[in-house]
Design an enzyme around this catalytic site. Structure first.
Site, short mmCIF file in Angstrom:
data_model
loop_
_atom_site.label_atom_id
_atom_site.label_comp_id
_atom_site.label_asym_id
_atom_site.label_seq_id
_atom_site.Cartn_x
_atom_site.Cartn_y
_atom_site.Cartn_z
N HIS A 180 -64.29 42.86 -43.25
CA HIS A 180 -63.60 42.31 -44.41
C HIS A 180 -64.52 42.39 -45.62
O HIS A 180 -65.68 42.78 -45.51
CB HIS A 180 -63.09 40.89 -44.15
CG HIS A 180 -64.14 39.86 -43.92
ND1 HIS A 180 -64.99 39.87 -42.83
CD2 HIS A 180 -64.49 38.74 -44.63
CE1 HIS A 180 -65.79 38.82 -42.88
NE2 HIS A 180 -65.51 38.13 -43.96
N HIS A 236 -65.89 40.22 -47.89
CA HIS A 236 -66.83 39.22 -48.40
C HIS A 236 -68.25 39.80 -48.48
O HIS A 236 -68.69 40.54 -47.61
CB HIS A 236 -66.82 37.97 -47.53
CG HIS A 236 -65.58 37.14 -47.71
ND1 HIS A 236 -65.18 36.19 -46.80
CD2 HIS A 236 -64.65 37.13 -48.71
CE1 HIS A 236 -64.06 35.62 -47.22
NE2 HIS A 236 -63.73 36.17 -48.38
N ASP A 263 -71.15 38.67 -47.95
CA ASP A 263 -72.09 38.43 -46.86
C ASP A 263 -71.77 39.28 -45.63
O ASP A 263 -72.38 39.09 -44.57
CB ASP A 263 -72.15 36.94 -46.50
CG ASP A 263 -70.86 36.40 -45.93
OD1 ASP A 263 -69.77 36.86 -46.35
OD2 ASP A 263 -70.92 35.48 -45.08
N HIS A 264 -70.85 40.23 -45.78
CA HIS A 264 -70.56 41.21 -44.72
C HIS A 264 -70.69 42.65 -45.19
O HIS A 264 -70.68 43.55 -44.34
CB HIS A 264 -69.16 40.96 -44.15
CG HIS A 264 -69.06 39.67 -43.39
ND1 HIS A 264 -69.06 39.61 -42.02
CD2 HIS A 264 -69.01 38.39 -43.83
CE1 HIS A 264 -69.00 38.34 -41.63
NE2 HIS A 264 -68.96 37.58 -42.72
N HIS A 273 -58.41 34.62 -42.18
CA HIS A 273 -59.58 34.32 -43.01
C HIS A 273 -59.44 35.02 -44.36
O HIS A 273 -59.61 34.43 -45.42
CB HIS A 273 -60.83 34.78 -42.28
CG HIS A 273 -62.12 34.53 -43.00
ND1 HIS A 273 -62.59 33.28 -43.30
CD2 HIS A 273 -63.05 35.41 -43.48
CE1 HIS A 273 -63.75 33.38 -43.93
NE2 HIS A 273 -64.04 34.66 -44.07
N ASP A 308 -65.19 37.32 -39.17
CA ASP A 308 -65.02 35.88 -39.37
C ASP A 308 -63.66 35.38 -38.90
O ASP A 308 -63.20 34.31 -39.32
CB ASP A 308 -65.20 35.52 -40.85
CG ASP A 308 -66.66 35.57 -41.29
OD1 ASP A 308 -67.53 35.88 -40.46
OD2 ASP A 308 -66.92 35.32 -42.48
N HIS A 353 -71.24 35.11 -37.51
CA HIS A 353 -72.12 34.00 -37.92
C HIS A 353 -72.64 33.24 -36.70
O HIS A 353 -71.98 33.17 -35.67
CB HIS A 353 -71.37 33.01 -38.82
CG HIS A 353 -71.08 33.52 -40.18
ND1 HIS A 353 -71.97 33.38 -41.23
CD2 HIS A 353 -70.01 34.19 -40.68
CE1 HIS A 353 -71.45 33.92 -42.32
NE2 HIS A 353 -70.26 34.42 -42.01
#
Length: 242
Positions: A56, A58, A60-61, A114, A133, A171
């Protein structure tokens, strides 16, 4: 082909996943968001990076995607529905599409909830699911864009996979998720055993994932929710849990 997989800790509590087809040497990363530790991991594995799989959009990915593509010449794969907000895709995929790494063949699963464009990658011969996530050990992702109904059905799709499937999530949230799981399911003996294992692993500085899907089916309150209404209630309670 069976993949060798390992989590690579990045940022504060994220994991990218390093995949390697041992027969061909083909190597991939799932959700690369921090360049330095991932360069170190790839170089330690032989200095080859053929593929980058994104779940996805975001940051942080995905944040290190372009730097790693430039360094190694990797092909980047992600959701066609989210191509407008992902790093440039070489391969835009939809639900049911196939992906390959060397001789390993995987399938794309749309898993909205998400985010609306979230996807997962399932490699049945390993077997392993790279679920970003959507699903965490003992938890699931927050509903930033999708609905409770969408997330519930995404989790139902995942729950239909074989119990031996390795859940490879984005995570290290397992200890905090465990506190909520125990609060809402205090009589679950399988959960009690899993929490003891989690505490031991973290005390040793080790990851709590991957974890077998069968374990999650017995212990994760969100996978155990029987209907959308129950899932939605649990998600609201978790959002406010301290």
């Amino acid at each position: 082909m069976v993949l060798a997989i390992r989590p690579v800790p990045i940022l504060a509590d994220n994991y990218a996943w390093l995949l390697r087809d041992e027969e061909s040497g083909a190597t991939a990363l799932v959700d690369p968001a921090e360049e330095a530790p991932l360069v170190a991991a790839v170089d330690a594995a032989g200095g080859r990076l053929d593929q980058i799989f994104l779940t996805h959009h975001h940051a942080d990915h995905v944040a290190a995607t372009d730097a790693l593509r430039k360094r190694y010449g990797a092909i980047v794969t992600g959701a066609a529905a989210d191509a407008y907000r992902l790093p440039m895709l070489d391969q835009a995929v939809n639900d049911g599409d196939g992906v390959t790494l060397g001789g390993a063949i995987g399938t794309v699963m749309e898993t909205p909830g998400h985010t609306r464009g979230h996807i997962a990658y399932y490699f049945p011969l390993t077997p392993a699911l790279f679920c970003g996530d959507t699903l965490f050990s003992l938890g699931c992702g927050r509903l930033f864009e999708g609905t409770a109904e969408e997330m519930f059905h995404s989790l139902r799709r995942i729950a239909a996979l074989p119990d031996a499937t390795l859940v490879c999530c984005g995570h290290e949230y397992t200890q905090s998720n465990a506190r909520f799981a125990q609060a809402v399911d205090p009589g679950n003996d399988a959960l009690r055993e899993r929490v003891a294992e989690i505490d031991r692993l973290r005390a040793e500085g080790r990851p709590t994932v991957p974890v077998r899907l069968g374990v999650e089916k017995r212990t994760n309150p969100f996978l155990r929710a029987p209907d959308v209404a129950t899932f939605a209630r649990l998600r609201r309670e978790k959002d406010g849990f301290r």
